[in-house]
Design a protein around this motif. Structure first.
Motif, PDB file in Angstrom:
ATOM      1  N   LEU A  37      -0.161  12.340  13.187  1.00 51.82           N
ATOM      2  CA  LEU A  37      -0.112  10.890  12.986  1.00 51.82           C
ATOM      3  C   LEU A  37      -1.485  10.288  13.218  1.00 51.82           C
ATOM      4  CD1 LEU A  37       1.569   8.294  12.521  1.00 51.82           C
ATOM      5  CD2 LEU A  37       1.882   8.205  14.998  1.00 51.82           C
ATOM      6  N   LEU A  38      -2.135  10.731  14.292  1.00 52.43           N
ATOM      7  CA  LEU A  38      -3.478  10.256  14.614  1.00 52.43           C
ATOM      8  C   LEU A  38      -4.121  11.212  15.603  1.00 52.43           C
ATOM      9  CD1 LEU A  38      -3.210   8.862  17.687  1.00 52.43           C
ATOM     10  CD2 LEU A  38      -2.132   7.058  16.380  1.00 52.43           C
ATOM     11  N   ILE A  44      -4.806   3.939  15.564  1.00 49.20           N
ATOM     12  CA  ILE A  44      -5.095   4.231  14.163  1.00 49.20           C
ATOM     13  C   ILE A  44      -6.385   3.564  13.693  1.00 49.20           C
ATOM     14  CG2 ILE A  44      -4.245   3.781  11.810  1.00 49.20           C
ATOM     15  CD1 ILE A  44      -1.404   4.164  12.923  1.00 49.20           C
ATOM     16  N   HIS A  48      -8.945   4.525  10.496  1.00 48.96           N
ATOM     17  CA  HIS A  48      -8.911   3.651   9.314  1.00 48.96           C
ATOM     18  C   HIS A  48     -10.323   3.167   8.956  1.00 48.96           C
ATOM     19  CE1 HIS A  48      -6.979   0.349   6.842  1.00 48.96           C
ATOM     20  NE2 HIS A  48      -8.180  -0.169   7.047  1.00 48.96           N
ATOM     21  N   GLY A 240      -1.105   8.065   9.923  1.00 48.97           N
ATOM     22  CA  GLY A 240      -1.090   6.640  10.252  1.00 48.97           C
ATOM     23  C   GLY A 240      -2.129   5.870   9.461  1.00 48.97           C
ATOM     24  N   SER A 241      -3.381   6.329   9.515  1.00 48.18           N
ATOM     25  CA  SER A 241      -4.443   5.638   8.770  1.00 48.18           C
ATOM     26  C   SER A 241      -4.308   5.857   7.270  1.00 48.18           C
ATOM     27  CB  SER A 241      -5.826   6.107   9.246  1.00 48.18           C
ATOM     28  OG  SER A 241      -5.977   7.503   9.091  1.00 48.18           O
ATOM     29  N   ASP A 243      -1.599   5.771   5.672  1.00 52.98           N
ATOM     30  CA  ASP A 243      -0.655   4.759   5.219  1.00 52.98           C
ATOM     31  C   ASP A 243      -1.276   3.365   5.227  1.00 52.98           C
ATOM     32  OD1 ASP A 243       2.056   4.317   4.253  1.00 52.98           O
ATOM     33  OD2 ASP A 243       2.383   3.189   6.106  1.00 52.98           O
ATOM     34  N   THR A 244      -2.021   3.020   6.273  1.00 47.78           N
ATOM     35  CA  THR A 244      -2.632   1.692   6.308  1.00 47.78           C
ATOM     36  C   THR A 244      -3.685   1.539   5.218  1.00 47.78           C
ATOM     37  OG1 THR A 244      -4.247   2.415   8.003  1.00 47.78           O
ATOM     38  CG2 THR A 244      -2.213   1.381   8.778  1.00 47.78           C
ATOM     39  N   ARG A 310       7.810  -5.362   9.171  1.00 49.56           N
ATOM     40  CA  ARG A 310       7.998  -3.913   9.063  1.00 49.56           C
ATOM     41  C   ARG A 310       9.021  -3.580   7.980  1.00 49.56           C
ATOM     42  NH1 ARG A 310       3.498  -2.021  11.407  1.00 49.56           N
ATOM     43  NH2 ARG A 310       3.407  -2.364  13.671  1.00 49.56           N
ATOM     44  N   THR A 328       6.791  -2.224   3.019  1.00 46.03           N
ATOM     45  CA  THR A 328       5.747  -1.814   3.964  1.00 46.03           C
ATOM     46  C   THR A 328       5.047  -3.062   4.475  1.00 46.03           C
ATOM     47  OG1 THR A 328       5.329   0.211   2.673  1.00 46.03           O
ATOM     48  CG2 THR A 328       3.707  -0.375   4.337  1.00 46.03           C
ATOM     49  N   TYR A 330       1.949  -4.538   7.555  1.00 47.19           N
ATOM     50  CA  TYR A 330       0.972  -4.292   8.627  1.00 47.19           C
ATOM     51  C   TYR A 330       0.183  -5.565   8.891  1.00 47.19           C
ATOM     52  CZ  TYR A 330       1.387   0.840   8.227  1.00 47.19           C
ATOM     53  OH  TYR A 330       1.845   2.131   8.227  1.00 47.19           O
TER      54      TYR A 330
END
Length: 380
Positions: A37-38, A44, A48, A240-241, A243-244, A310, A328, A330
């Motif tokens: 995930l990170l 994150i 990113h 995680g990053s 996805d962002t 979210r 999605t 953020y």
């Protein structure tokens, strides 16, 4: 405890699994794989921003790869794919979808043309088994050699404005000649052989909105590349990053912005559906949606507040009535705004429409905006 151990054993691992553990990655389940995930205990954000400003390294070996070769390879790919590969140049890559007859999305994917009768399809990790079964089901009547190579290839992605320099100097792989959405094969060093083909596939797409490269090769060669990049101080980055980064530039994720019930037309991806082709699976249903309209559309929403929407949170009209849900959301790291993508009733999909998002027990006002929240920086 026994149940937990059984679940852990069922998770798939990429060829870089032990590398992630040695770097202290926080691991999570994604698409049936145990993935990082990170790596940063600070969260994150550092991963990113290093991709936006410098370069980052991703393990994407969980993605699926299917090869289509033979006399009818082009005709078969056109049959299952919404985009048009007719007379596609060797080295070109196209994005598109595979759809059911009713227009729902089987998966979104990339199609590489590596030779005149040689196509390389990259599919989503969570859909490998489903996609493979579906591809086989629709292969009857085509003179092709269809192979699921998902367990054979490893894949890494080097993303960010410094990626070209890193790939050429650290890995010694020539890539400056590639432009956006092109690929090539190069002679594989010792240990990089995939099956009977001594090649490494290098492409330039970028799921992050930045310039970037993907490298497909044997597990041993991918592990060697990873070690060289880490030794050169390239920052490893997790899901995680990833996805962002993709979210900020409006790129869809299957299961959120596309699904069996969310068609390419509903998702605003009609540009990747070529209706002038003679036929493809789902064409009639998608054409009907395009001409007659759809009940819901995917939109961007910017909140007037710092609250974070979210996945699954309700979207309401100004009268408080439910009109959709968040796919999605953020608080973006590159633009410092609270934004989301959401599937809403078409009557509320126009830019500038005022809406509300329910976050737990509170309601926050927002406005429909474009789905791209950050400008892409690809090499054209």
């Amino acid at each position: 405890m026994a149940i937990k151990q059984e679940i852990e054993q069922k998770k798939k691992r990429t060829c870089l699994y032990d590398k992630h553990l040695s770097l202290g990655a926080m691991m999570v389940e994604f698409g049936g794989f145990d993935m990082p995930l990170l790596y940063q205990y600070a969260g994150i954000a550092p991963e990113h921003m290093v991709v936006r400003e410098h370069v980052g390294l991703f393990d994407v070996s969980h993605m699926g790869e299917v090869t289509v070769k033979g006399r009818d390879a082009e005709r078969y790919v056109n049959h299952i794919f919404t985009n048009d590969v007719t007379d596609m140049p060797v080295g070109k890559i196209l994005y598109g979808m595979m759809c059911y007859e009713n227009g729902g999305t089987v998966d979104d994917l990339l199609v590489y043309k590596l030779g005149e009768q040689d196509f390389f399809l990259v599919i989503n990790a969570a859909n490998i088994d489903k996609d493979w079964a579906w591809m086989q089901e629709h292969a009857a009547g085509f003179d092709i050699d269809l192979q699921n190579q998902s367990d054979v290839y490893g894949q890494i992605a080097i993303q960010g404005p410094e990626s070209e320099h890193i790939v050429e100097t650290v890995l010694g792989l020539p890539c400056a000649d590639l432009v956006f959405y092109t690929a090539k094969t190069v002679e594989a060093p010792s240990g990089a052989v995939v099956g009977a083909s001594p090649v490494v596939i290098i492409s330039r797409t970028g799921y992050t909105g930045e310039d970037g490269f993907e490298i497909y090769a044997s597990h041993d060669y991918i592990r060697d590349c990873w070690d060289k990049l880490i030794a050169a101080k390239v920052q490893p980055c997790g899901l995680g990053s990833r996805d962002t980064l993709r979210f900020e530039v409006g790129l869809p994720l299957y299961g959120d912005e596309l699904s069996e019930t969310i068609s390419p037309v509903m998702a605003g991806l009609t540009m990747f559906v070529k209706f002038d082709k003679s036929e493809f699976i789902g064409r009639d249903a998608l054409l009907k949606q395009k001409t007659e309209g759809v009940s819901r559309k995917l939109v961007g929403i910017e909140l007037h507040d710092k609250a974070i929407p979210r996945h699954g949170y309700p979207v309401l009209n100004m009268a408080g009535e439910s009109i959709g849900e968040v796919t999605t959301g953020y608080h973006t790291l590159s633009t410092d705004k609270s934004v989301c993508m959401a599937l809403v009733d078409t009557a509320y999909a126009a830019l500038g429409t005022d809406v509300q998002i329910q976050i737990r027990k509170k309601v926050f006002p927002g406005t429909v905006v474009k789905k791209q929240f950050y400008n892409k920086s690809y090499k054209k």
